[in-house]
Design an enzyme around this catalytic site. Structure first.
Site, PDB file in Angstrom:
ATOM      1  N   GLU A  15      52.407  24.094  32.756  1.00 35.77           N
ATOM      2  CA  GLU A  15      52.866  23.553  33.840  1.00 35.77           C
ATOM      3  C   GLU A  15      52.749  24.479  34.912  1.00 35.77           C
ATOM      4  OE1 GLU A  15      56.613  21.652  33.854  1.00 35.77           O
ATOM      5  OE2 GLU A  15      56.098  20.257  32.260  1.00 35.77           O
ATOM      6  N   GLU A  26      54.226  17.550  25.887  1.00 32.15           N
ATOM      7  CA  GLU A  26      55.831  17.497  25.940  1.00 32.15           C
ATOM      8  C   GLU A  26      56.177  16.045  26.460  1.00 32.15           C
ATOM      9  OE1 GLU A  26      57.896  20.080  28.740  1.00 32.15           O
ATOM     10  OE2 GLU A  26      56.716  21.735  28.110  1.00 32.15           O
TER      11      GLU A  26
HETATM   12  C1  BG6 Z   1      59.063  20.729  31.466  1.00 34.27           C
HETATM   13  C2  BG6 Z   1      59.142  22.150  31.163  1.00 34.27           C
HETATM   14  O1  BG6 Z   1      58.728  20.656  32.523  1.00 34.27           O
HETATM   15  O2  BG6 Z   1      60.206  20.091  31.336  1.00 34.27           O
HETATM   16  C3  BG6 Z   1      60.334  22.746  30.238  1.00 34.27           C
HETATM   17  O3  BG6 Z   1      57.787  22.598  30.467  1.00 34.27           O
HETATM   18  C4  BG6 Z   1      61.557  22.049  30.520  1.00 34.27           C
HETATM   19  O4  BG6 Z   1      60.170  23.997  30.104  1.00 34.27           O
HETATM   20  C5  BG6 Z   1      61.188  20.533  30.544  1.00 34.27           C
HETATM   21  O5  BG6 Z   1      62.572  22.223  29.697  1.00 34.27           O
HETATM   22  C6  BG6 Z   1      62.460  19.607  30.667  1.00 34.27           C
HETATM   23  O6  BG6 Z   1      62.961  19.802  31.868  1.00 34.27           O
HETATM   24  P1  BG6 Z   1      64.367  20.231  32.162  1.00 34.27           P
HETATM   25  O7  BG6 Z   1      64.597  20.729  33.364  1.00 34.27           O
HETATM   26  O8  BG6 Z   1      65.188  19.047  32.085  1.00 34.27           O
HETATM   27  O9  BG6 Z   1      64.677  21.108  31.002  1.00 34.27           O
END
Ligand code: BG6
Length: 471
Positions: free
Chosen positions: A166, A363
């Site tokens: 990202e 992810e």
């Molecule tokens: C992604 C990132 O954007 O979202 C992670 O790569 C992050 O690092 C994940 O933890 C979830 O978002 P958040 O802010 O709920 O942790």
């Protein structure tokens, strides 16, 4: 309905160094360490990356759990600020590197493919303080030197390398929105960082190919399919502009090798001119990524602006605004919309507009607060909502694969509950629980058992049909 995973399709999970390792044996800060030190009070319950999952000390125990939840692969990041001792010369810190050697070896021993991401926001803080981070051409050179050390050390044992996770998030949230440290609004810096990461990726790809390193190299982008409120030309124009900034900047640059000319011109007209050299343009054109990683959580919904922006500084939001669609399904804990079909639409876009490049979901997940209340008498979290979330997204993805999308894997966020920026441990994502109240005890959640079943039997059931019936 039953779904089957195609042959060779990888299922696994992802994690980041700063979100899991903790600060044991660290000599330098990375950018997120700085974010925490600058304002610990802004992090939920004041908890930051100091201990995190203590993965640095507990990696053996954790990696042993990975096959138990069915991970065929685990993507983790190397913390540049731990791996390198002297950033100018890219001299390796042997103690730091030894830790990653152990992680790689341990995963291989347990039958889990290690995938390495070179940067999940772990830019050494000194390189920000001294040079301004990726806005500096010198920092890009230092990044490439660091990348070379990683390729040399792990090529052969590691088959997938990712230049960034990202890349647009820190530029956007830190320098465009001013939300995250240093809480400055500097649009020119934000776009310079984005462009810098494009150049850094192209240069790392070039080096990777010239060095004939084994494996594939790509980048991981956070992309959500953008939907317009209506088919009115103004809404469609809003969508086109949102895509230009949030989707095409990286996609066109990294997959087609062309930074969109329209964007270059808009930025130049708005005091955010990119410093592009002819040499960089050629490197970007000739060194496109070999595989694309996509993180998907929520779609983007936009409409034509109804009010003018009062900002006195440049912001892409002047071309569109967020559309709050009635009836959308929400994850109330994270405030993000749940829309699994966007994965199918995303797959189509990659297939039709981006050369059907090989790609993977790197992810996808659901962050939920207060999961302790879903524990059964054996203390196992009964996270059926997460199982449903994964199954629906995966089912839409597999439909696209059946129709020719070149998607070769689905990695979820994430293996084990960990620290998030500012949200800290508020919302949990893991297949494995980390219980803060009991010395960070690890316990497999119901979703971890589901993932294991799905991964080992190569099939899963979905109770709700993908195409809802009219009632
Ligand atoms: C992604 C990132 O954007 O979202 C992670 O790569 C992050 O690092 C994940 O933890 C979830 O978002 P958040 O802010 O709920 O942790």
């Amino acid at each position: 309905m039953k779904y089957q995973l195609p042959e060779g399709f990888i299922v696994g999970a992802s994690q980041a160094a700063w979100q899991t390792e903790g600060w044991t044996a660290k000599k330098h800060d990375n950018y997120v360490d700085y974010m925490y030190k600058q304002a610990p009070n802004r992090w939920f319950d004041g908890i930051g990356p100091t201990i995190a999952c203590d993965f640095y000390n507990r990696y053996k125990e954790d990696i042993a759990l990975m096959p138990q939840v069915g991970l065929q692969a685990n993507r983790f990041s190397i913390d540049w600020s731990r791996f390198i001792e002297d950033f100018e010369t890219a001299t390796v810190n042997e103690e730091g590197a030894q830790f990653y050697d152990n992680v790689v070896d341990e995963m291989l021993a347990k039958g889990v493919e290690p995938m390495i991401c070179l940067e999940h926001w772990e830019l050494p803080y000194e390189l920000y303080e001294k040079y301004g981070g990726y806005a500096s051409k010198h920092v890009i050179e230092l990044y490439v030197k660091y990348a070379e050390q990683v390729f040399k050390r792990y090529s052969g044992r590691v088959k997938h390398f990712w230049t960034f996770n990202e890349p647009g998030v820190i530029p956007e949230l830190c320098f465009l929105h001013g939300n995250w440290a240093p809480s400055f609004v500097e649009p020119k810096t934000a776009f310079a960082w984005n462009y810098g990461k494009v150049v850094a990726t192209a240069k790392a790809v070039k080096l990777f190919r010239e060095g004939n390193y084994e494996g594939k190299i790509g980048t991981i982008l956070n992309l959500g399919t953008v939907y317009a409120r209506s088919n009115h030309p103004r809404d469609l124009e809003a969508k086109r502009m949102a895509e230009l900034f949030n989707f095409r900047f990286y996609m066109d640059s990294l997959v087609h090798g062309i930074v969109p000319q329209e964007l270059i011109e808009i930025l130049a007209e708005n005091d955010c001119a990119l410093e592009i050299t002819a040499e960089e343009t050629a490197i970007i054109a000739e060194n496109t990524i070999e595989i694309l990683g996509i993180n998907y959580y929520q779609p983007g919904r936009v409409k034509a602006r109804e009010t003018q922006l009062a900002h006195t500084f440049f912001h892409p939001d002047q071309y569109f605004e967020h559309y709050d669609m009635q009836g959308k399904r929400m994850n109330p804990h994270r405030g993000w919309e749940i829309y699994p079909k966007a994965l199918y639409d995303l797959a189509k876009t990659v297939q039709e507009e981006y050369k059907n490049i090989e790609w993977m979901i790197m992810e996808n997940g659901m962050g939920v607060e207060g999961e302790e209340k879903y524990k059964n008498e054996d203390l196992q979290i009964q996270d059926d909502y997460r199982i449903e979330f994964f199954a629906e997204h995966l089912a839409w993805l597999l439909r696209a694969v059946e129709e020719g999308s070149n998607c070769s894997g689905y990695l979820v966020w994430n293996f084990m509950d960990n620290i998030s920026p500012y949200n800290a441990l508020k919302n949990r994502y893991g297949l494995v629980e980390m219980d803060l109240t009991q010395d960070r005890a690890r316990r497999i959640k119901k979703s971890g058992e589901w993932f294991y079943q799905m991964s080992t039997t190569r099939e899963f059931e979905l109770a709700t049909p993908l195409d809802p019936e009219l009632k």
